[in-house]
Design a protein around this motif. Structure first.
Motif, PDB file in Angstrom:
ATOM      1  N   LEU A 153      -5.535  -2.362  -3.477  1.00 18.65           N
ATOM      2  CA  LEU A 153      -5.731  -3.790  -3.268  1.00 18.65           C
ATOM      3  C   LEU A 153      -4.656  -4.443  -2.403  1.00 18.65           C
ATOM      4  O   LEU A 153      -4.820  -5.593  -1.992  1.00 18.65           O
ATOM      5  CB  LEU A 153      -5.797  -4.501  -4.622  1.00 18.65           C
ATOM      6  CG  LEU A 153      -6.882  -3.984  -5.575  1.00 18.65           C
ATOM      7  CD1 LEU A 153      -6.845  -4.738  -6.896  1.00 18.65           C
ATOM      8  CD2 LEU A 153      -8.256  -4.111  -4.935  1.00 18.65           C
TER       9      LEU A 153
ATOM     10  N   TRP B  74       0.837  -1.212   0.000  1.00 21.87           N
ATOM     11  CA  TRP B  74       0.000   0.000   0.000  1.00 21.87           C
ATOM     12  C   TRP B  74       0.872   1.264   0.000  1.00 21.87           C
ATOM     13  O   TRP B  74       0.595   2.216  -0.748  1.00 21.87           O
ATOM     14  CB  TRP B  74      -0.901   0.000   1.225  1.00 21.87           C
ATOM     15  CG  TRP B  74      -1.636   1.289   1.430  1.00 21.87           C
ATOM     16  CD1 TRP B  74      -2.783   1.694   0.810  1.00 21.87           C
ATOM     17  CD2 TRP B  74      -1.262   2.358   2.320  1.00 21.87           C
ATOM     18  NE1 TRP B  74      -3.156   2.945   1.250  1.00 21.87           N
ATOM     19  CE2 TRP B  74      -2.237   3.374   2.169  1.00 21.87           C
ATOM     20  CE3 TRP B  74      -0.215   2.554   3.202  1.00 21.87           C
ATOM     21  CZ2 TRP B  74      -2.176   4.562   2.897  1.00 21.87           C
ATOM     22  CZ3 TRP B  74      -0.150   3.726   3.918  1.00 21.87           C
ATOM     23  CH2 TRP B  74      -1.129   4.719   3.767  1.00 21.87           C
TER      24      TRP B  74
ATOM     25  N   ALA C 131      -9.623   3.303  -1.100  1.00 21.48           N
ATOM     26  CA  ALA C 131     -10.590   3.092  -2.170  1.00 21.48           C
ATOM     27  C   ALA C 131     -11.573   4.258  -2.256  1.00 21.48           C
ATOM     28  O   ALA C 131     -11.906   4.733  -3.349  1.00 21.48           O
ATOM     29  CB  ALA C 131     -11.340   1.781  -1.944  1.00 21.48           C
TER      30      ALA C 131
ATOM     31  N   GLY D  88     -12.320  -1.736  -4.842  1.00 19.64           N
ATOM     32  CA  GLY D  88     -11.824  -1.759  -3.472  1.00 19.64           C
ATOM     33  C   GLY D  88     -12.939  -1.680  -2.444  1.00 19.64           C
ATOM     34  O   GLY D  88     -12.928  -2.411  -1.448  1.00 19.64           O
TER      35      GLY D  88
ATOM     36  N   ALA E 112     -14.704  -4.909  -2.209  1.00 20.64           N
ATOM     37  CA  ALA E 112     -13.876  -5.947  -1.592  1.00 20.64           C
ATOM     38  C   ALA E 112     -13.719  -5.756  -0.094  1.00 20.64           C
ATOM     39  O   ALA E 112     -13.738  -6.730   0.676  1.00 20.64           O
ATOM     40  CB  ALA E 112     -12.503  -5.969  -2.262  1.00 20.64           C
ATOM     41  N   TYR E 113     -13.578  -4.499   0.358  1.00 22.90           N
ATOM     42  CA  TYR E 113     -13.267  -4.251   1.764  1.00 22.90           C
ATOM     43  C   TYR E 113     -14.497  -4.240   2.663  1.00 22.90           C
ATOM     44  O   TYR E 113     -14.430  -4.697   3.809  1.00 22.90           O
ATOM     45  CB  TYR E 113     -12.524  -2.923   1.919  1.00 22.90           C
ATOM     46  CG  TYR E 113     -11.096  -2.976   1.452  1.00 22.90           C
ATOM     47  CD1 TYR E 113     -10.148  -3.715   2.144  1.00 22.90           C
ATOM     48  CD2 TYR E 113     -10.690  -2.300   0.313  1.00 22.90           C
ATOM     49  CE1 TYR E 113      -8.841  -3.773   1.721  1.00 22.90           C
ATOM     50  CE2 TYR E 113      -9.382  -2.349  -0.122  1.00 22.90           C
ATOM     51  CZ  TYR E 113      -8.459  -3.089   0.584  1.00 22.90           C
ATOM     52  OH  TYR E 113      -7.169  -3.158   0.157  1.00 22.90           O
TER      53      TYR E 113
ATOM     54  N   ILE F  47      -5.725  -5.753   1.179  1.00 20.72           N
ATOM     55  CA  ILE F  47      -6.697  -6.846   1.271  1.00 20.72           C
ATOM     56  C   ILE F  47      -6.020  -8.191   1.492  1.00 20.72           C
ATOM     57  O   ILE F  47      -6.672  -9.184   1.836  1.00 20.72           O
ATOM     58  CB  ILE F  47      -7.572  -6.894   0.005  1.00 20.72           C
ATOM     59  CG1 ILE F  47      -8.913  -7.558   0.302  1.00 20.72           C
ATOM     60  CG2 ILE F  47      -6.865  -7.607  -1.137  1.00 20.72           C
ATOM     61  CD1 ILE F  47      -9.928  -7.421  -0.788  1.00 20.72           C
TER      62      ILE F  47
ATOM     63  N   LEU G  72     -11.026   1.228  -9.904  1.00 20.27           N
ATOM     64  CA  LEU G  72     -10.241   0.646  -8.819  1.00 20.27           C
ATOM     65  C   LEU G  72     -10.859   0.965  -7.460  1.00 20.27           C
ATOM     66  O   LEU G  72     -10.886   0.114  -6.565  1.00 20.27           O
ATOM     67  CB  LEU G  72      -8.811   1.177  -8.877  1.00 20.27           C
ATOM     68  CG  LEU G  72      -7.941   0.665 -10.029  1.00 20.27           C
ATOM     69  CD1 LEU G  72      -6.619   1.423 -10.081  1.00 20.27           C
ATOM     70  CD2 LEU G  72      -7.686  -0.826  -9.881  1.00 20.27           C
TER      71      LEU G  72
END
Length: 200
Positions: A107, A76, A128, A150, A153-154, A110, A146
């Protein structure tokens, strides 16, 4: 170059897997940097970036194996610095640097396990959200994509971590849906906003 270094290290040095990855990553990063300086192109930049990620994450495993689960934080950090440098024009081609840096920043967190470094997931979610916020006025669809990926996903991982299996699914769906609707409305408003006229 990476294959040659790997075979040479395996043949003549008794190194662990993480040490082998570190040596290979450093060698490819140095060689790729020379090519990138000779010809500023996207592929050369991608090689340097990926090799740097491999070298840093392998270096963490060599220096302190217990920190390897938090290597996503290093990814990150590198991605954030890389994307920022590309944004202000320090890295060329700008588009390539912005894409790969933002992807790593969005990403990378994650990959961390929830039970040990769950707080890193909050950093990923904030990143994100920032990508989405920056992409709309800048009209950067890649960053928007993106950022949305994100968020999707998070949010479930964070919600499941704090609400458990019983409430995790409906709460994560609700939050994700609200966020996506808010993003869609913001984009629609930005597109309807009249563009300033350019003077000749």
């Amino acid at each position: 170059v990476g294959g040659t270094v790997s075979v040479g290290v395996l043949e003549y040095a008794a190194l662990r897997e993480s040490e082998l990855m570190l040596a290979t990553g450093v060698a490819v990063a140095v060689y790729g940097l020379a090519l990138w300086l000779f010809r500023t192109a996207g592929l050369q930049q991608l090689v340097v970036f990926v090799a740097a990620l491999i070298a840093v994450t392998a270096g963490i495993a060599v220096a302190e194996p217990s920190w390897v689960d938090a290597a996503g934080l290093a990814v990150w950090m590198i991605g954030t610095v890389w994307a920022r440098a590309a944004w202000v024009g320090w890295i060329r081609p700008r588009r390539t640097g912005l894409l790969i840096g933002a992807a790593a920043a969005a990403l990378g967190p994650i990959t961390v396990p929830d039970d040990r470094y769950g707080w890193i997931l909050a950093i990923g979610l904030a990143t994100a959200g920032l990508l989405v916020a920056v992409s709309i006025p800048a009209h950067e669809t890649v960053l928007l994509g993106l950022g949305v990926v994100g968020i999707v996903a998070y949010v479930p991982r964070i919600v499941f971590q704090y609400f458990g299996d019983d409430l995790g699914a409906p709460v994560s769906l609700l939050i994700t849906g609200v966020v996506l609707v808010a993003v869609a409305l913001t984009i629609a408003r930005a597109q309807r906003r009249p563009q300033p006229e350019h003077r000749q």
